[in-house]
Design an enzyme around this catalytic site. Sequence first.
Site, PDB file in Angstrom:
ATOM      1  N   LYS A 126      83.135  38.674  74.947  1.00 33.17           N
ATOM      2  CA  LYS A 126      82.995  39.604  73.829  1.00 33.17           C
ATOM      3  C   LYS A 126      81.536  39.611  73.379  1.00 33.17           C
ATOM      4  O   LYS A 126      80.985  38.573  73.014  1.00 33.17           O
ATOM      5  CB  LYS A 126      83.897  39.178  72.661  1.00 33.17           C
ATOM      6  CG  LYS A 126      83.659  39.976  71.360  1.00 33.17           C
ATOM      7  CD  LYS A 126      84.603  39.568  70.232  1.00 33.17           C
ATOM      8  CE  LYS A 126      84.250  40.259  68.914  1.00 33.17           C
ATOM      9  NZ  LYS A 126      85.130  39.885  67.798  1.00 33.17           N
ATOM     10  N   ASP A 178      78.890  42.549  63.944  1.00 29.47           N
ATOM     11  CA  ASP A 178      80.211  43.018  63.526  1.00 29.47           C
ATOM     12  C   ASP A 178      80.231  43.225  62.013  1.00 29.47           C
ATOM     13  O   ASP A 178      80.436  42.285  61.249  1.00 29.47           O
ATOM     14  CB  ASP A 178      81.287  42.005  63.944  1.00 29.47           C
ATOM     15  CG  ASP A 178      82.690  42.482  63.566  1.00 29.47           C
ATOM     16  OD1 ASP A 178      82.832  43.668  63.191  1.00 29.47           O
ATOM     17  OD2 ASP A 178      83.629  41.668  63.658  1.00 29.47           O
ATOM     18  N   LYS A 211      83.598  44.822  56.368  1.00 30.98           N
ATOM     19  CA  LYS A 211      83.746  43.458  55.862  1.00 30.98           C
ATOM     20  C   LYS A 211      83.083  43.371  54.483  1.00 30.98           C
ATOM     21  O   LYS A 211      82.026  43.964  54.283  1.00 30.98           O
ATOM     22  CB  LYS A 211      83.047  42.461  56.787  1.00 30.98           C
ATOM     23  CG  LYS A 211      83.761  42.178  58.084  1.00 30.98           C
ATOM     24  CD  LYS A 211      83.008  41.123  58.883  1.00 30.98           C
ATOM     25  CE  LYS A 211      83.584  40.954  60.285  1.00 30.98           C
ATOM     26  NZ  LYS A 211      84.932  40.390  60.293  1.00 30.98           N
ATOM     27  N   ASP A 240      78.700  37.352  66.825  1.00 32.41           N
ATOM     28  CA  ASP A 240      79.909  37.911  67.436  1.00 32.41           C
ATOM     29  C   ASP A 240      79.721  38.282  68.909  1.00 32.41           C
ATOM     30  O   ASP A 240      80.614  38.857  69.521  1.00 32.41           O
ATOM     31  CB  ASP A 240      80.371  39.132  66.622  1.00 32.41           C
ATOM     32  CG  ASP A 240      81.880  39.242  66.551  1.00 32.41           C
ATOM     33  OD1 ASP A 240      82.563  38.239  66.845  1.00 32.41           O
ATOM     34  OD2 ASP A 240      82.368  40.336  66.221  1.00 32.41           O
ATOM     35  N   ASP A 257      87.951  46.561  62.186  1.00 30.99           N
ATOM     36  CA  ASP A 257      87.387  45.207  62.259  1.00 30.99           C
ATOM     37  C   ASP A 257      88.067  44.377  63.352  1.00 30.99           C
ATOM     38  O   ASP A 257      87.607  43.294  63.682  1.00 30.99           O
ATOM     39  CB  ASP A 257      87.511  44.523  60.892  1.00 30.99           C
ATOM     40  CG  ASP A 257      86.581  43.326  60.761  1.00 30.99           C
ATOM     41  OD1 ASP A 257      85.694  43.171  61.632  1.00 30.99           O
ATOM     42  OD2 ASP A 257      86.740  42.568  59.789  1.00 30.99           O
ATOM     43  N   GLU A 281      87.886  44.754  66.455  1.00 30.74           N
ATOM     44  CA  GLU A 281      87.171  45.485  67.505  1.00 30.74           C
ATOM     45  C   GLU A 281      87.014  44.690  68.792  1.00 30.74           C
ATOM     46  O   GLU A 281      86.891  45.267  69.874  1.00 30.74           O
ATOM     47  CB  GLU A 281      85.783  45.897  66.978  1.00 30.74           C
ATOM     48  CG  GLU A 281      84.672  44.847  67.074  1.00 30.74           C
ATOM     49  CD  GLU A 281      84.923  43.598  66.242  1.00 30.74           C
ATOM     50  OE1 GLU A 281      85.718  43.672  65.297  1.00 30.74           O
ATOM     51  OE2 GLU A 281      84.325  42.551  66.555  1.00 30.74           O
ATOM     52  N   ARG A 307      89.062  42.863  70.530  1.00 33.62           N
ATOM     53  CA  ARG A 307      90.135  43.067  71.503  1.00 33.62           C
ATOM     54  C   ARG A 307      90.006  44.412  72.207  1.00 33.62           C
ATOM     55  O   ARG A 307      90.454  44.576  73.334  1.00 33.62           O
ATOM     56  CB  ARG A 307      91.501  42.898  70.804  1.00 33.62           C
ATOM     57  CG  ARG A 307      91.792  43.911  69.731  1.00 33.62           C
ATOM     58  CD  ARG A 307      92.906  43.456  68.794  1.00 33.62           C
ATOM     59  NE  ARG A 307      92.452  42.408  67.871  1.00 33.62           N
ATOM     60  CZ  ARG A 307      93.260  41.800  66.984  1.00 33.62           C
ATOM     61  NH1 ARG A 307      94.547  42.122  66.931  1.00 33.62           N
ATOM     62  NH2 ARG A 307      92.780  40.867  66.186  1.00 33.62           N
TER      63      ARG A 307
END
Length: 509
Positions: free
Chosen positions: A271, A276, A283, A294, A353, A355, A357
């Site tokens: 990933k 993020d 967030k 991230d 959020d 994201e 996956r």
Amino acid sequence: MTALTLSTAAAAGLRADAIVIGVAKGAKGPVPAPGAEAVDKAYDGRLAGVLETLGASGAEGEVTKLPAPAGLKAPLVVAVGLGAEPEKDSSFAPETLRKAAGVAARALTGAKKAAFVLPLGDAGDVGAVAEGVLLGAYSFDTYKENNASGAKARNGKGPLAEAALLGGKPRDAAYKAALARATAVAEELNRARDLINMPPNDLNPEVFASIVQAAGKEHGLKVQVLDVKALEKGGYGGILGVGAGSASGPRLVKLSYTSSKAQKHLALVGKGITYDSGGISLKPAGHNETMKCDMSGAAAVFAAVVSAARLGLEVNVTGWLALAENMPSGSATRPGDVLRMYSGKTVEVLNTDAEGRLVLADALWAASAEKPDAIVDVATLTGAMMLALGSRTFGIMSNDDAFRTAVHEAAEEVGEPAWPMPLPEHLRKGMDSPTADIANMGERMGGGLVAGLFLREFVGEGITWAHLDIAGPAFNDGGPFGYTPKGGTGSAVRTLVRLAELVGAGDLG
Ligand code: BES
Ligand code: MN
Ligand code: ZN
């Protein structure tokens, strides 16, 4: 990075800024560890007493600095705690040595040269101490005015410049190999840390991809970069959907190491969200300050593939880095949008959020098309995994119980805390969507497992797969400990390298 050598020199006569010795926690006080004999002699055999006077106990993580007596060339002795003395006929665990070496190396920030005389049993111990020194000495000062190359360089306290490991066997092939392995892996791991620590205004998907391309050239790896146009042409709806709100477009980077002697193929998927923000499901403040981390999964995969190449492992390793920046804007994916993924499945995005996956789903499907013997993905995927396992342990999920156990054992072997987590079937229906094939969110409870179940849907039929959720250990918000610095840690790199070795040896996958 710190320069490492194996030396046969005697500790007493060595010209260095410091001599590092181990001290164990004995039943009646501190006990100098094997290796410290010459230092003890220089103190007329009173080293244990001197340490006790100074308040040393030998506890793990403890550092005691002593002025050296006349018999030693070095002016300073650094005694590092090793914890409880090992049982009779056994020795200190490699991870104990790794941590102690890291603590000592950090305590020697600013020093030019140190000699390490820690208790070394075999070549494996040398590898552990070498890793500990190289990883513990790490510091990220690229953005400081007084760094090594900066304007105020002379005021800067750089990492320990040189370490000589005493008590090993410099001419023994196994020792040389252990040192070379530790050096290659630690260098790449530290590079992963640099990428994680790099601020997100400087590291966007395009820049990350070009860094991988440069490393590929250096190490003879094949690098293919899919830019936005290529992703559109290929139908990578997950990666495009996550990157849609950013001024910096997403990328899918494929990094391949092939060995002429390979019998097996391991695919690694990372990933790589360079920042993020949460996207439209923004967030709140307090949850976004460290979200440059991230992309830690992609950094770990990058480091592992380059390490495999440098070590010349007899296995094919393909890294897939799913790179995007998750931002809110007029072009961003909205909660309620449906994405058509690379696999053909549709996903209703209920929360932008969630994201990670989405980008991983496309990369997992792309990796699956090559039918590798196993796929391992690595991701800072869920806050839920941090709640479950804390900030030092990563969770392992898999579609194969034996493989999950093997990954766990590999992690344990290299000193990375990890724990197996289940993929309970009943949580799947929480992601049913009235509109699409699946939603990107399910039940809140067990959120880390829900994310794992989502990913499982995008792994090709019959392929052995494991998912490492490193949301906890990827980034250290607290103070440094052992060989782990503040900031990016390089979590999972050593586990992935060990897995590649095991798959190559035919012991796995
Ligand atoms: N990158 C975060 C997970 C994360 C949180 C990593 C804290 C490191 C530290 C991920 O993209 C995320 O936001 N996950 C959500 C998922 C939820 C919306 C289903 C989470 O865990 O809250
Ligand atoms: Mn997120
Ligand atoms: Zn994320």
